[in-house]
Write a protein that holds these residues in place. Structure first.
Motif, PDB file in Angstrom:
ATOM      1  N   TYR A 181       0.865  -1.179   0.000  1.00  0.00           N
ATOM      2  CA  TYR A 181       0.000   0.000   0.000  1.00  0.00           C
ATOM      3  C   TYR A 181       0.898   1.224   0.000  1.00  0.00           C
ATOM      4  O   TYR A 181       1.955   1.231   0.638  1.00  0.00           O
TER       5      TYR A 181
ATOM      6  N   VAL B 293       3.787   0.443   2.640  1.00  0.00           N
ATOM      7  CA  VAL B 293       3.615  -0.660   3.590  1.00  0.00           C
ATOM      8  C   VAL B 293       3.578  -1.952   2.797  1.00  0.00           C
ATOM      9  O   VAL B 293       2.789  -2.087   1.857  1.00  0.00           O
TER      10      VAL B 293
ATOM     11  N   ALA C  41       2.274  -5.221   2.836  1.00  0.00           N
ATOM     12  CA  ALA C  41       1.255  -5.934   3.618  1.00  0.00           C
ATOM     13  C   ALA C  41       1.349  -7.443   3.435  1.00  0.00           C
ATOM     14  O   ALA C  41       0.976  -8.204   4.325  1.00  0.00           O
TER      15      ALA C  41
ATOM     16  N   GLY D 153      -3.408  -6.491  11.593  1.00  0.00           N
ATOM     17  CA  GLY D 153      -2.369  -5.978  10.713  1.00  0.00           C
ATOM     18  C   GLY D 153      -1.497  -7.041  10.072  1.00  0.00           C
ATOM     19  O   GLY D 153      -0.522  -6.728   9.380  1.00  0.00           O
TER      20      GLY D 153
ATOM     21  N   LYS E 151      -4.298 -10.385   6.622  1.00  0.00           N
ATOM     22  CA  LYS E 151      -5.398 -11.312   6.296  1.00  0.00           C
ATOM     23  C   LYS E 151      -6.362 -10.702   5.279  1.00  0.00           C
ATOM     24  O   LYS E 151      -6.685 -11.308   4.264  1.00  0.00           O
ATOM     25  N   THR E 152      -6.827  -9.482   5.582  1.00  0.00           N
ATOM     26  CA  THR E 152      -7.786  -8.834   4.681  1.00  0.00           C
ATOM     27  C   THR E 152      -7.126  -8.547   3.338  1.00  0.00           C
ATOM     28  O   THR E 152      -7.751  -8.692   2.278  1.00  0.00           O
TER      29      THR E 152
ATOM     30  N   GLU F  84     -13.332 -12.402   9.174  1.00  0.00           N
ATOM     31  CA  GLU F  84     -13.711 -12.316  10.588  1.00  0.00           C
ATOM     32  C   GLU F  84     -15.220 -12.422  10.774  1.00  0.00           C
ATOM     33  O   GLU F  84     -15.869 -11.476  11.224  1.00  0.00           O
TER      34      GLU F  84
END
Ligand SMILES: Nc1ncnc2c1ncn2[C@@H]1O[C@H](COP(=O)(O)OP(=O)(O)OP(=O)(O)O)[C@@H](O)[C@H]1O
Ligand SMILES: [Mg+2]
Length: 311
Positions: A15, A22, A24, A45, A48-49, A164
């Motif tokens: 990102y 970042v 990720a 953080g 996962k998403t 989640e």
């Protein structure tokens, strides 16, 4: 059963740009098999998403890629999307639509056009038939979570991605959602879910990938991950005994204090407890409440990353 349905290869996702960039996901490789419940377990953080976003085709990877049923997501997003039903972590439901209208709209996004009877059938599966004409914003938290599941399968997908699915639910509502996820699985769907609750991963998932800092640190069945620890059951008591004495008790492999509790890793819980009782009596203490727990995925995470899974 072991046929690969989702192949994630050398996936890197970032990102932002420059100094603010970042990373990720860092070179993630995973195979998700047809018909399994696969869990991505990791702390806030972890990535996962982001990983699900790459599978969904929402996020363009920096390097590597995802294939669904052999087709590259970035090359043929429409074709790969048709396999998927998606529950986002933060579903911004269109507040001014009713529950029934939302099911209709979500299915239509995948070019599946449901009749009123089919919409009722989807809602009934998630115990929402009485809410059909309600505006979604008037639902309780548990009902919203169930609606999110209903929306994820409105298009009757082969693969269901759940980000989640039980966060912020009470234990009872959580078990209800677990039962619904198991039913989706029994229908032959492949389920990929994210969680930071190790008991959820243990309860639901055939295989689990542990993810931390954008990397997969382990991937296997929960039982094999735990067995790989070579850890022993843990006796936990509030009894106040010097560590050196505790370490000398029969069966004890390791003794430590966590907060005010004495934790004893032991290969012989019965013998350890009996000897602890004798020792406590000679010291004029009582052993008090004792719990015995088996090693779990939390211990696996701690061993592999040096951190607790949930802060
Ligand atoms: N839109 C974004 N812009 C910038 N950084 C982002 C963005 N989304 C996520 N990140 C960063 O990428 C990393 C992975 O985030 P991601 O949302 O994938 O984690 P997660 O495992 O889903 O966490 P959580 O359990 O909190 O949902 C984190 O460092 C996060 O801050
Ligand atoms: Mg997330």
């Amino acid at each position: 059963m072991n046929e690969t349905l989702i192949r994630i290869e050398n996936l890197t996702a970032v990102y932002g740009h420059g100094a603010r960039q970042v990373r990720a996901l860092d070179n993630v490789t995973l195979d998700i098999h047809q018909g399994e419940i696969f869990g991505l377990l990791g702390p806030n953080g972890a990535g996962k998403t982001t990983l699900l976003s790459c599978v969904e085709g929402i996020l363009q990877p920096e390097a590597g890629g995802v294939r669904i049923a052999g087709v590259e997501v970035t090359r043929q997003p429409q074709a790969t999307k048709s396999h998927l039903g998606v529950q986002l972590q933060h579903t911004a439901l269109l507040d001014d639509l009713t529950v029934a209208e939302l099911v209709e709209v979500y299915a239509a996004l995948y070019e599946v056009f449901l009749t009123p009877a089919e919409i009722s059938a989807v809602l009934a599966r998630f115990d929402l038939e009485d809410q059909a004409q309600k505006l979604s914003r008037r639902l309780s938290g548990g009902q919203k979570q169930r609606l999110a599941l209903a929306l994820a399968i409105a298009n009757d997908p082969e693969i269901v991605l759940l980000d989640e699915p039980t966060s912020a639910l009470d234990p009872r509502a959580r078990r209800d959602v677990w039962a619904m996820i198991r039913t989706l699985h029994q229908e032959g769907r492949t389920i990929v879910l994210t969680t930071h609750a190790m008991e959820e991963a243990e309860a639901l998932c055939g295989r689990v990938a542990i993810i931390d800092g954008g990397e997969i640190v382990a991937c296997d069945t929960p039982a094999r991950l735990i067995a790989g620890l070579d850890a022993y059951p843990v006796l936990k008591t509030a009894c106040d005994v010097a560590l050196a004495q505790a370490e000398g008790l029969p069966g004890v492999r390791m003794a430590r204090y966590t907060g005010e509790y004495l934790e004893l890793e032991t290969s012989e819980p019965q013998a350890t407890l009996a000897a602890l009782q004798v020792l406590a009596t000679t010291l004029g203490h009582s052993v008090g409440d004792v719990t015995l727990r088996q090693p779990n995925l939390e211990d696996v995470f701690l061993k592999l990353t040096g951190k607790a899974l949930v802060a």
